[in-house]
Design a protein around this motif. Structure first.
Motif, PDB file in Angstrom:
ATOM      1  N   ASP A  69      38.541  47.445  52.986  1.00  0.00           N
ATOM      2  CA  ASP A  69      39.525  46.467  53.460  1.00  0.00           C
ATOM      3  C   ASP A  69      39.247  45.079  52.892  1.00  0.00           C
ATOM      4  OD1 ASP A  69      40.833  48.395  54.983  1.00  0.00           O
ATOM      5  OD2 ASP A  69      39.707  47.913  56.806  1.00  0.00           O
ATOM      6  N   TRP A  70      37.988  44.690  52.909  1.00  0.00           N
ATOM      7  CA  TRP A  70      37.596  43.370  52.410  1.00  0.00           C
ATOM      8  C   TRP A  70      37.947  43.217  50.935  1.00  0.00           C
ATOM      9  CZ3 TRP A  70      34.380  41.643  48.544  1.00  0.00           C
ATOM     10  CH2 TRP A  70      34.027  40.285  48.577  1.00  0.00           C
ATOM     11  N   SER A  71      37.606  44.209  50.124  1.00  0.00           N
ATOM     12  CA  SER A  71      37.860  44.093  48.688  1.00  0.00           C
ATOM     13  C   SER A  71      39.361  44.077  48.390  1.00  0.00           C
ATOM     14  CB  SER A  71      37.155  45.198  47.903  1.00  0.00           C
ATOM     15  OG  SER A  71      37.674  46.464  48.226  1.00  0.00           O
ATOM     16  N   ARG A  72      40.138  44.824  49.156  1.00  0.00           N
ATOM     17  CA  ARG A  72      41.598  44.817  48.977  1.00  0.00           C
ATOM     18  C   ARG A  72      42.173  43.431  49.288  1.00  0.00           C
ATOM     19  NH1 ARG A  72      44.331  47.009  45.693  1.00  0.00           N
ATOM     20  NH2 ARG A  72      45.355  45.039  45.521  1.00  0.00           N
ATOM     21  N   GLU A  73      41.743  42.840  50.396  1.00  0.00           N
ATOM     22  CA  GLU A  73      42.203  41.499  50.754  1.00  0.00           C
ATOM     23  C   GLU A  73      41.778  40.464  49.716  1.00  0.00           C
ATOM     24  OE1 GLU A  73      41.917  39.845  54.769  1.00  0.00           O
ATOM     25  OE2 GLU A  73      41.359  41.872  55.422  1.00  0.00           O
ATOM     26  N   MET A  74      40.523  40.540  49.291  1.00  0.00           N
ATOM     27  CA  MET A  74      40.024  39.579  48.305  1.00  0.00           C
ATOM     28  C   MET A  74      40.738  39.764  46.972  1.00  0.00           C
ATOM     29  SD  MET A  74      38.114  36.953  47.832  1.00  0.00           S
ATOM     30  CE  MET A  74      37.014  36.909  49.222  1.00  0.00           C
ATOM     31  N   ASN A  75      40.970  41.007  46.581  1.00  0.00           N
ATOM     32  CA  ASN A  75      41.698  41.290  45.355  1.00  0.00           C
ATOM     33  C   ASN A  75      43.106  40.681  45.412  1.00  0.00           C
ATOM     34  OD1 ASN A  75      41.670  43.054  42.799  1.00  0.00           O
ATOM     35  ND2 ASN A  75      43.594  43.624  43.791  1.00  0.00           N
TER      36      ASN A  75
ATOM     37  N   GLY B 129      41.496  38.010  36.776  1.00  0.00           N
ATOM     38  CA  GLY B 129      40.870  38.259  35.488  1.00  0.00           C
ATOM     39  C   GLY B 129      39.393  37.925  35.427  1.00  0.00           C
ATOM     40  N   PHE B 130      38.942  37.088  36.343  1.00  0.00           N
ATOM     41  CA  PHE B 130      37.525  36.747  36.372  1.00  0.00           C
ATOM     42  C   PHE B 130      36.674  37.910  36.879  1.00  0.00           C
ATOM     43  CE2 PHE B 130      39.409  32.621  36.052  1.00  0.00           C
ATOM     44  CZ  PHE B 130      38.489  31.863  35.350  1.00  0.00           C
ATOM     45  N   ILE B 131      37.254  38.758  37.723  1.00  0.00           N
ATOM     46  CA  ILE B 131      36.469  39.881  38.236  1.00  0.00           C
ATOM     47  C   ILE B 131      36.769  41.184  37.507  1.00  0.00           C
ATOM     48  CG2 ILE B 131      36.131  38.845  40.499  1.00  0.00           C
ATOM     49  CD1 ILE B 131      38.202  40.877  41.572  1.00  0.00           C
ATOM     50  N   ASP B 132      37.948  41.321  36.895  1.00  0.00           N
ATOM     51  CA  ASP B 132      38.249  42.574  36.198  1.00  0.00           C
ATOM     52  C   ASP B 132      37.918  42.523  34.706  1.00  0.00           C
ATOM     53  OD1 ASP B 132      40.370  41.288  34.886  1.00  0.00           O
ATOM     54  OD2 ASP B 132      41.931  42.292  36.062  1.00  0.00           O
ATOM     55  N   GLY B 133      37.447  41.381  34.232  1.00  0.00           N
ATOM     56  CA  GLY B 133      37.006  41.266  32.846  1.00  0.00           C
ATOM     57  C   GLY B 133      38.076  40.856  31.861  1.00  0.00           C
ATOM     58  N   THR B 134      39.305  40.645  32.302  1.00  0.00           N
ATOM     59  CA  THR B 134      40.363  40.251  31.364  1.00  0.00           C
ATOM     60  C   THR B 134      40.274  38.776  30.987  1.00  0.00           C
ATOM     61  OG1 THR B 134      41.944  39.920  33.171  1.00  0.00           O
ATOM     62  CG2 THR B 134      41.969  42.070  32.073  1.00  0.00           C
ATOM     63  N   ILE B 135      39.483  38.013  31.725  1.00  0.00           N
ATOM     64  CA  ILE B 135      39.176  36.639  31.334  1.00  0.00           C
ATOM     65  C   ILE B 135      37.672  36.584  31.090  1.00  0.00           C
ATOM     66  CG2 ILE B 135      39.224  34.193  31.982  1.00  0.00           C
ATOM     67  CD1 ILE B 135      41.528  34.866  33.882  1.00  0.00           C
ATOM     68  N   PRO B 136      37.253  36.909  29.871  1.00  0.00           N
ATOM     69  CA  PRO B 136      35.813  36.947  29.589  1.00  0.00           C
ATOM     70  C   PRO B 136      35.204  35.547  29.540  1.00  0.00           C
ATOM     71  CG  PRO B 136      37.059  37.322  27.576  1.00  0.00           C
ATOM     72  CD  PRO B 136      38.060  37.238  28.710  1.00  0.00           C
ATOM     73  N   LYS B 137      33.918  35.498  29.742  1.00  0.00           N
ATOM     74  CA  LYS B 137      33.199  34.228  29.691  1.00  0.00           C
ATOM     75  C   LYS B 137      33.198  33.725  28.247  1.00  0.00           C
ATOM     76  CE  LYS B 137      28.715  32.158  30.691  1.00  0.00           C
ATOM     77  NZ  LYS B 137      27.362  32.403  31.236  1.00  0.00           N
ATOM     78  N   PRO B 138      33.742  32.533  28.009  1.00  0.00           N
ATOM     79  CA  PRO B 138      33.716  31.984  26.645  1.00  0.00           C
ATOM     80  C   PRO B 138      32.303  31.516  26.286  1.00  0.00           C
ATOM     81  CG  PRO B 138      35.106  30.648  28.109  1.00  0.00           C
ATOM     82  CD  PRO B 138      34.443  31.683  28.950  1.00  0.00           C
ATOM     83  N   THR B 139      32.063  31.371  25.021  1.00  0.00           N
ATOM     84  CA  THR B 139      30.776  30.820  24.593  1.00  0.00           C
ATOM     85  C   THR B 139      30.782  29.320  24.860  1.00  0.00           C
ATOM     86  OG1 THR B 139      31.572  30.506  22.338  1.00  0.00           O
ATOM     87  CG2 THR B 139      30.428  32.591  22.815  1.00  0.00           C
ATOM     88  N   GLU B 140      29.602  28.740  24.942  1.00  0.00           N
ATOM     89  CA  GLU B 140      29.485  27.328  25.293  1.00  0.00           C
ATOM     90  C   GLU B 140      30.145  26.395  24.291  1.00  0.00           C
ATOM     91  OE1 GLU B 140      25.640  25.987  26.615  1.00  0.00           O
ATOM     92  OE2 GLU B 140      25.225  27.935  27.524  1.00  0.00           O
TER      93      GLU B 140
END
Length: 143
Positions: free
Chosen positions: A50-56, A66-77
């Motif tokens: 339930d918690w993950s569904r609400e947070m999602n 995208g920050f949690i599913d990987g579609t917005i990857p961490k850019p290099t510095e």
């Protein structure tokens, strides 16, 4: 005049940053701050689904999934969006960890990205769900 033009140009550049674009996943609204609770209940050992569904759903609404599913990857510095990504990731980490019981929060506090936290929670709680789901299905079948 040159000083005025320079100031206008720098203001114009600042207005076009990813964090000022309403459609950008890096956009930070003036009411967004890390220690906000955005789900009905804190994550505990018994309510992950339930918690993950609400947070999602909340992260989809905020254009941050995208920050949690990987579609917005961490850019290099050295990439221009690195600072905007870093700020957004920190805010999302705050949202997620604020919505956890203390024991769970302590176990993920050393993760460097919100994606790592999300993956850790999935791994931890989904494993426990599989045997429980099997047990429930077996009980239902026996009835």
């Amino acid at each position: 005049m040159a000083g005025f033009e320079d100031a206008s140009a720098s203001g114009k550049d600042k207005a076009n940053t990813p964090s000022s674009d309403l459609d950008s996943p890096y956009y930070i609204h003036s009411t967004d701050y890390p220690c906000q609770m955005h789900v009905n209940d804190s994550l505990n050992d018994n309510n992950y689904a339930d918690w993950s569904r609400e947070m999602n759903d909340f992260l989809v609404a905020k254009n941050r999934i995208g920050f949690i599913d990987g579609t917005i990857p961490k850019p290099t510095e050295d990439q221009p969006e690195y600072k905007a990504w870093q700020r957004s990731d920190a805010i999302i980490k705050g949202w997620i960890t604020t919505a956890m019981e203390k024991e769970i929060r302590n176990s993920v506090k050393y993760a460097t990205t919100v994606k790592q936290i999300w993956e850790d929670l999935q791994e931890r709680f989904r494993k426990e769900s599989a045997p429980r789901a099997y047990e429930l299905k077996r009980t239902l079948t026996n009835m």
